[in-house]
Structures are given as C-alpha cells and as structure tokens.
Design a protein around this motif. Structure first.
Motif, PDB file in Angstrom:
ATOM      1  N   ASN A  77       8.089 -66.918 -78.256  1.00 18.44           N
ATOM      2  CA  ASN A  77       9.449 -67.370 -77.992  1.00 18.44           C
ATOM      3  C   ASN A  77       9.370 -68.717 -77.292  1.00 18.44           C
ATOM      4  O   ASN A  77       8.285 -69.180 -76.923  1.00 18.44           O
ATOM      5  CB  ASN A  77      10.232 -66.337 -77.167  1.00 18.44           C
ATOM      6  CG  ASN A  77       9.611 -66.118 -75.800  1.00 18.44           C
ATOM      7  OD1 ASN A  77       9.672 -66.971 -74.928  1.00 18.44           O
ATOM      8  ND2 ASN A  77       8.988 -64.947 -75.607  1.00 18.44           N
ATOM      9  N   LYS A  78      10.510 -69.350 -77.105  1.00 18.99           N
ATOM     10  CA  LYS A  78      10.531 -70.705 -76.564  1.00 18.99           C
ATOM     11  C   LYS A  78       9.994 -70.779 -75.143  1.00 18.99           C
ATOM     12  O   LYS A  78       9.509 -71.823 -74.703  1.00 18.99           O
ATOM     13  CB  LYS A  78      11.957 -71.272 -76.636  1.00 18.99           C
ATOM     14  CG  LYS A  78      12.429 -71.523 -78.060  1.00 18.99           C
ATOM     15  CD  LYS A  78      13.810 -72.161 -78.095  1.00 18.99           C
ATOM     16  CE  LYS A  78      14.237 -72.444 -79.530  1.00 18.99           C
ATOM     17  NZ  LYS A  78      15.585 -73.078 -79.605  1.00 18.99           N
TER      18      LYS A  78
ATOM     19  N   HIS B  73      12.881 -76.704 -84.255  1.00 18.31           N
ATOM     20  CA  HIS B  73      12.912 -75.667 -85.288  1.00 18.31           C
ATOM     21  C   HIS B  73      11.532 -75.124 -85.660  1.00 18.31           C
ATOM     22  O   HIS B  73      11.429 -74.314 -86.572  1.00 18.31           O
ATOM     23  CB  HIS B  73      13.581 -76.226 -86.547  1.00 18.31           C
ATOM     24  CG  HIS B  73      14.942 -76.800 -86.295  1.00 18.31           C
ATOM     25  ND1 HIS B  73      16.042 -76.019 -86.000  1.00 18.31           N
ATOM     26  CD2 HIS B  73      15.382 -78.084 -86.266  1.00 18.31           C
ATOM     27  CE1 HIS B  73      17.101 -76.796 -85.819  1.00 18.31           C
ATOM     28  NE2 HIS B  73      16.723 -78.047 -85.968  1.00 18.31           N
TER      29      HIS B  73
ATOM     30  N   GLU C 240      11.227 -71.331 -85.396  1.00 19.87           N
ATOM     31  CA  GLU C 240      12.019 -70.726 -86.465  1.00 19.87           C
ATOM     32  C   GLU C 240      11.265 -70.795 -87.798  1.00 19.87           C
ATOM     33  O   GLU C 240      11.211 -69.810 -88.543  1.00 19.87           O
ATOM     34  CB  GLU C 240      13.357 -71.456 -86.583  1.00 19.87           C
ATOM     35  CG  GLU C 240      14.249 -70.987 -87.718  1.00 19.87           C
ATOM     36  CD  GLU C 240      15.472 -71.878 -87.897  1.00 19.87           C
ATOM     37  OE1 GLU C 240      16.149 -71.718 -88.929  1.00 19.87           O
ATOM     38  OE2 GLU C 240      15.726 -72.725 -87.018  1.00 19.87           O
TER      39      GLU C 240
ATOM     40  N   GLN D 240       8.292 -68.363 -87.772  1.00 17.14           N
ATOM     41  CA  GLN D 240       8.734 -66.975 -87.903  1.00 17.14           C
ATOM     42  C   GLN D 240       9.236 -66.667 -89.317  1.00 17.14           C
ATOM     43  O   GLN D 240       9.241 -65.516 -89.739  1.00 17.14           O
ATOM     44  CB  GLN D 240       9.819 -66.681 -86.868  1.00 17.14           C
ATOM     45  CG  GLN D 240       9.290 -66.651 -85.438  1.00 17.14           C
ATOM     46  CD  GLN D 240      10.380 -66.580 -84.382  1.00 17.14           C
ATOM     47  OE1 GLN D 240      11.554 -66.875 -84.664  1.00 17.14           O
ATOM     48  NE2 GLN D 240      10.012 -66.206 -83.167  1.00 17.14           N
ATOM     49  N   GLN D 241       9.630 -67.709 -90.051  1.00 20.16           N
ATOM     50  CA  GLN D 241      10.033 -67.531 -91.444  1.00 20.16           C
ATOM     51  C   GLN D 241       8.832 -67.506 -92.388  1.00 20.16           C
ATOM     52  O   GLN D 241       9.000 -67.338 -93.596  1.00 20.16           O
ATOM     53  CB  GLN D 241      10.985 -68.652 -91.862  1.00 20.16           C
ATOM     54  CG  GLN D 241      12.360 -68.583 -91.216  1.00 20.16           C
ATOM     55  CD  GLN D 241      13.241 -69.756 -91.622  1.00 20.16           C
ATOM     56  OE1 GLN D 241      12.862 -70.576 -92.469  1.00 20.16           O
ATOM     57  NE2 GLN D 241      14.420 -69.848 -91.022  1.00 20.16           N
TER      58      GLN D 241
END
Length: 488
Positions: A203-204, A237, A240, A243-244
C-alpha cells in the motif's frame, strides 16, 4: 508480552508494521547526535531535576503511591488491560493533572493527538485525571552563543501546528472532541499480535515519505523485473498498475504516466533497454572545465547546537574527500578528517586544497554539499566570499540521471551514487569497504571520542576510505558518461 500505546499507534498506520515492531528486535538508529541527553536539558529548563520519577517495571500501585503529594512527577507509568504507557511530565493542579510532552522538534502535528488521548484514557482508568496538555518544543531560529541558553532554546505551546508550521488547534480542544473505544483497540491489538504471521499487501504507506524500515521483510523486490511498474518514479498510479498485473513500465497505459522527463526515459528504457538524450548530455558535458575537482562531504546532524553560531538541527562537516583531475596528470587525492569543533579547520583546509579554477563535480549538491557550505558561510562570514565562489563552480553530477538524460533499467527507479556506480564498472564496490554507507560512517564517527587511540586511527581511516570511494565513484561515473557519448 504486554502491549504498549506505541503498538496501538503503529496499528493505525499498518497492522504488519505493528506486528513487526512487536515481534522483532530492532536496534534504533538515532538521527540526531546528542552531546547531552535531551531529558537533562528539558529537566533543567523546567527546573524539575529533583522531581520524583517512575522506574521500569512500576505497577499502577507503585506509581500512584509515589505520586501521592508530589507536585511534579516524571516518567509516570500506567497500564490498563495489559497495555502500558509512559507520560513524561505530570504537574499537579487543583482539578487534576497537567501533562507536558517534550519533543526534539520545532512543531507537533495534530497526528500526535491519538497518543495523548490514549495516555489520558489509560491514566483515567488508573485514577489520574489529566485535564490539560502542553508540548515543549525547540526554537528553530535559536543561535547558540558561547553557552547554551535554555530559556531561548525552548518554548511551550498548548496548540498543535499546521503544515505551514503555525499554531492551529488547541491540544485540549482536539482531545475533547475525540472518541475512542480503548478496550476494542487493545483487544484488536492482542488478536493481531497472537498470530504467528500475517499476510501483507503493498500500500502507499509502505513507501510514503521514507521507506518503511521493515519493507524488505515484507517484499523481495529483487525478484521483480528491472523495469517493473513499481519502479516508475514519482508516479501516482504505479501501485494501481502493479496490482492490475502490469509487470513492465512499457506496458502501462499512457493515462497512468504523468509524463516527467525521467518517466519518459524510463518508458523508453523499458522498451529498448536503456535511454540517453545525446544532445542534452553533450550540452551538460560542455560546461565542465579542467581541472575537474570531485568533491564529497560527510557530516553529522546535532539536535541541540553544540558550538557557537550553530542552530538546532544544524550539521557539522567532519570529513571531505577531493579527487583532482587535470589534463595529462595523474589523479590526485586530498582529504580532511576532524573531530569536535573542526568547522573552521574544515573550511581552511578545503579552500587550500581546491584548485582555484575549474569545475567542481558534486553528486546531489543542492541538498548536501552546497547547502553545507552556505551554512558555514553564515557561521564564519570571514570566509563567505571564498565559500560562495566554491559553490558557484559546483556542477551537480546527479542531474543527468535525475532528469532522465541517461537511464538504464538496472537503476530500478533509483539514481543514488551507489545505484549508478555499477552501471559503469564492476571492478570497485562499496561492499569492499569496512564502512559502506553514510549511516555507518556517522555512527563510527560518534564513537571516536570514546575509544582508545588505536581504534581512533582505524575509525579515521575507515571513514576516509569510504568518503574517498564517493569521489572516486564520481570520477568513474563522469568518465562513464563521456564513454557513452563516444559510442555509436
């Protein structure tokens, strides 16, 4: 093993972080060098040196017994539901107690309210009513004279501070508005810490600000491709995309890329293996003039100014390394190592050793060497003209990498000197040295005054060797760039 309020605070940021702190022993690295324990200073300022104080292992009963009739009590230890805490200063008032929290800082953010509230609730369960709060802070602009003036160094505030470092909300007002279920927080912490292991998803917070100290315990980035989407710099991003399932920077949709010059270089390197803006690099190289000086400093940061002219959190340069390259001449090396208040000797030696003309190559100079020299010029105005002249000749060797003029996937999104060096040589490495990073150098320097002369000689030589490697690495990197320009 009992929990502590700090464990509850860690959980708010990341459960895995809290679990790691609870189960793994860490030797804390103290960022600030303190000549004298900070607690000694604030005790003298508050005139509470002789106040009663708690001890490790105190029970609630022992704390309450000692506090009975005491106008001031230090390091008060309380526990509730097997959760312990310590409150630095409690002052008796007619309607309860006033708590003071000393911070080795110039401001305190509202995020600290949770700590104060948890301590207040635990103390309340033990029969101690804390009705007001205050923080003890450092005056940022204080300049030390011959002696340390504690009345000018410290100030007290009953407010938190905003992002502009101005007083904002009153501490007690913030605490009164907070509602917490202390029992639930402690119960959830116990359940978390009872687990043998917990899974972790990125996570960030893992890399927000400074990378988490347990990052490598959670993730093995070495198994990722060198152009992993996670390595896209300053990207909103990248997590993101990762995670994609997007593995490579070149596979990311352009709408996920902000488009900085360095990001562009990373995209091109992801496609073709490396990237070089030849015209921009040639323009950068043209400004370099012989003789070329390769310069690097080592310094320590002092929380409280130890010498005249210094401010809180100022640094003291104790080492420099200088390689000098002139046309058709062997590479020359000079250096300096000093202890205690060596500032003026450092300045004099640097002015004497540096050539009076030519470029001075420094890696990441703006936030480091150049800033250090401007601080020294303020502390020693008699050398200001010469120090400013040195700054004017500095050229930042990190710029071709920081701005995406040159990028290789092997950089993995980083452009520190240690990351860059292996791009241009495999014959020398920091790992060959007894001291192989700046933190090790500072920690070794801090022990210098407390060891025997033989060990001092070794420490001095080890630090010199490390700093010498930095400037030799600058030499290798610069000539590596020249070689790249000559290649087709």
């Amino acid at each position: 093993m009992m929990t502590h309020v700090s464990d509850l605070l860690h959980i708010q940021r990341c459960p895995k972080l809290a679990w790691n702190y609870y189960h793994k022993i860490q030797n804390p690295l103290h960022y600030f060098h303190m000549i004298e324990p900070y607690s000694n200073l604030w005790k003298r300022y508050l005139k509470v040196e002789d106040a009663l104080h708690g001890e490790v292992g105190d029970t609630n009963e022992m704390t309450l017994q000692r506090m009975e009739g005491a106008p001031v009590y230090l390091y008060a230890r309380f526990s509730y539901q097997e959760c312990r805490t310590q409150i630095p200063i409690l002052i008796k008032k007619e309607n309860g107690y006033h708590a003071i929290y000393p911070y080795l800082n110039c401001t305190v953010r509202e995020s600290e309210a949770l700590r104060f509230k948890l301590n207040q609730l635990i103390a309340k369960h033990c029969g101690i009513d804390i009705v007001s709060h205050e923080v003890l802070l450092i005056q940022k602009e204080y300049v030390r004279q011959e002696t340390l003036d504690l009345d000018s160094l410290f100030f007290r505030s009953d407010c938190f501070f905003n992002r502009r470092n101005h007083p904002s909300k009153p501490i007690q007002e913030v605490l009164d508005a907070m509602e917490l279920d202390l029992d639930e927080m402690i119960q959830n912490a116990d359940l978390l810490f009872d687990q043998e292991a917990i899974p972790m998803e990125r996570n960030k917070n893992c890399t927000a600000g400074r990378r988490c100290s347990f990052y490598e315990d959670c993730f093995d980035d070495s198994i990722l491709p060198e152009d992993s989407s996670l390595f896209l710099t300053t990207s909103q991003h990248k997590l993101e995309a990762f995670q994609q399932g997007i593995q490579h920077i070149s596979d990311m949709d352009l709408s996920m890329i902000e488009g900085s010059r360095l990001q562009y270089a990373q995209v091109m390197a992801s496609r073709y293996g490396s990237f070089m803006d030849r015209c921009a690099l040639q323009t950068w190289v043209r400004q370099i003039q012989y003789p070329i000086s390769y310069l690097d400093f080592e310094w320590d940061t002092f929380g409280i100014p130890p010498y005249p002219g210094m401010k809180p959190f100022d640094v003291l340069c104790f080492q420099y390394s200088l390689h000098i390259e002139d046309r058709d001449q062997p590479l020359d090396h000079r250096d300096f190592f000093g202890v205690q208040d060596c500032r003026e000797a450092f300045i004099q030696s640097l002015i004497q050793d540096l050539p009076k003309s030519g470029s001075i190559l420094v890696y990441n100079m703006e936030g480091a060497e150049k800033l250090r020299l401007m601080q020294l010029a303020e502390q020693f105005p008699q050398y200001k003209e010469e120090l400013v002249s040195i700054c004017d000749r500095m050229v930042d060797l990190s710029k071709p990498f920081e701005t995406g003029v040159y990028y290789e996937n092997r950089m993995r999104g980083h452009y520190s000197l240690k990351n860059i060096l292996p791009l241009f040589t495999d014959e020398v490495s920091y790992q060959q040295l007894a001291i192989h990073n700046g933190i090790n150098a500072v920690m070794a320097y801090r022990t210098f005054d407390s060891v025997d002369p033989q060990e001092q000689k070794k420490i001095s030589q080890d630090i010199r060797n490390y700093c010498r490697m930095d400037t030799y690495a600058e030499y290798i990197v610069y000539h590596g760039l020249l070689k790249k320009l000559k290649e087709e």
